[in-house]
Design an enzyme around this catalytic site. Structure first.
Site, short mmCIF file in Angstrom:
data_model
loop_
_atom_site.label_atom_id
_atom_site.label_comp_id
_atom_site.label_asym_id
_atom_site.label_seq_id
_atom_site.Cartn_x
_atom_site.Cartn_y
_atom_site.Cartn_z
N LEU A 20 -6.47 18.16 57.73
CA LEU A 20 -5.82 19.43 57.41
C LEU A 20 -6.04 19.75 55.94
O LEU A 20 -5.60 19.01 55.07
CB LEU A 20 -4.32 19.34 57.70
CG LEU A 20 -3.51 20.60 57.36
CD1 LEU A 20 -3.85 21.73 58.32
CD2 LEU A 20 -2.01 20.29 57.42
N HIS A 36 1.21 12.66 48.53
CA HIS A 36 0.62 13.41 47.41
C HIS A 36 1.39 14.73 47.26
O HIS A 36 1.77 15.34 48.26
CB HIS A 36 -0.85 13.68 47.77
CG HIS A 36 -1.66 14.26 46.66
ND1 HIS A 36 -1.56 15.59 46.28
CD2 HIS A 36 -2.61 13.72 45.85
CE1 HIS A 36 -2.40 15.82 45.30
NE2 HIS A 36 -3.04 14.71 45.01
#
Length: 344
Positions: free
Chosen positions: A125, A229
């Site tokens: 993604l 992240h």
């Protein structure tokens, strides 16, 4: 208009441009044209029914239908770990105790695992930063659920998603630095590239086979176990609103969390339904954003529209019908976004 469609061979150059913007750590989208071409070919062969389940994988792109610009990519692996082992760490506990000494220590421990073997996986993604607006992220991520709902028999009962772990702009991963590098003797970026280009034999050959006490890792590495992240935080939130949960499995490279959910409990899959479509001018009103998908396996399309999610007859413009490759009288799949997910 932004449309989700199956990947095509001609997309490889634009996917290379996307790959150059990931900042590293997205293993399944390497900036390597040969690898991307192989991935595209595998997706095409999956749609054509030419591959065994162990090799099947679907790849979709988000395209601006007016300009042809590819703004994002997402994918589904049908069944992981049936050809090459699919590794992660399970974060568990080992207890060391002595009644005689009155000592009791419960120690967080990493156990090498293949527990998700056979699961379907949401992967790859990535949305171009310039296109992170107007609900494009929701459309890109959730379109896969519309495909899975329409073609449920193609997928397994459990769906997993590996989230990118904490890596800085220079490719430094605290988890890798404290653990992986000691066994693999290479930088994170090198290991990431090898894995992304299909050279995975080194993982089984070099990775530690025994449980690892997390207290032996640096504090910095311990702190990022199960963390994402910063750019991945929105993607994690989207999946969690759909019912995905972190069940103490992490990535062996960067320590990012693996989320999982039973496929039939995914909100968008469970609540999506088929309605008849008609051509016309949609009613005006403060309607929520909804995903609309056709039921065409080979020419699958998804768009985002504002409409009444409870309608039995969906009115779409000629342009929307064209984008969906649909005609009046066809049945399409409809589900609203989560109430708190805004597109403007």
């Amino acid at each position: 208009m932004m449309v989700i469609r199956p990947v095509e061979r001609s997309d490889v150059s634009e996917l290379m441009q996307l790959a150059s913007k990931t900042g590293g750590g997205l293993t399944s989208l390497p900036a390597n044209e040969a690898t991307l071409s192989v991935r595209i070919e595998r997706a095409i062969k999956t749609w054509q029914g030419e591959l065994p389940k162990s090799e099947q994988g679907y790849v979709f792109v988000l395209e601006d239908s007016e300009t042809g610009t590819v703004a994002g990519i997402c994918a589904i692996e049908v069944a992981v770990g049936l050809n090459d082992p699919w590794y992660n760490y399970r974060v568990g506990t080992l207890v060391h105790a002595s009644k005689e000494l009155n000592v009791y220590n419960a120690l967080p421990t990493l156990f090498l695992s293949n527990d998700h073997t056979g699961s379907s996986e949401l992967c790859t993604l990535f949305l171009d930063p310039e296109w992170r607006k107007e609900g494009n992220g929701y459309l890109l991520s959730k379109s896969r659920f519309m495909f899975m709902a329409a073609f449920r028999d193609k997928f397994n009962d459990k769906v997993v998603a590996e989230m990118r772990g904490v890596i800085d702009e220079h490719g430094y991963s605290p988890f890798w630095q404290s653990l992986g590098k000691r066994f693999f003797s290479m930088d994170f970026s090198r290991a990431d590239f090898l894995c992304g280009t299909g050279q995975k034999a080194f993982i089984a050959e070099l990775m530690p086979k025994h449980p690892i006490y997390t207290h032996f890792l640096s504090q910095e590495a311990q702190d990022v176990i199960g963390q994402v992240h910063p750019q991945t935080a929105p993607a994690r939130a989207v999946l969690e609103k759909e019912g995905f949960r972190y069940r103490n499995y992490i990535d062996i490279f960067d320590g990012g969390p693996t989320l999982e959910c039973d496929i039939d409990r995914v909100r968008a899959i469970r609540k999506s339904r088929l309605v008849e479509v008609a051509e016309g001018q949609p009613a005006q009103g403060d309607f929520p954003a909804c995903l609309v998908a056709n039921e065409n396996y080979h020419h699958f399309r998804v768009v985002l529209v504002r409409t009444d999610p409870a309608t039995e007859r969906l009115i779409l413009t000629a342009a929307q019908l064209d984008a969906l490759k649909c005609h009046a009288g066809d049945r399409v799949r409809l589900v609203r976004l989560c109430a708190e997910e805004k597109t403007a």
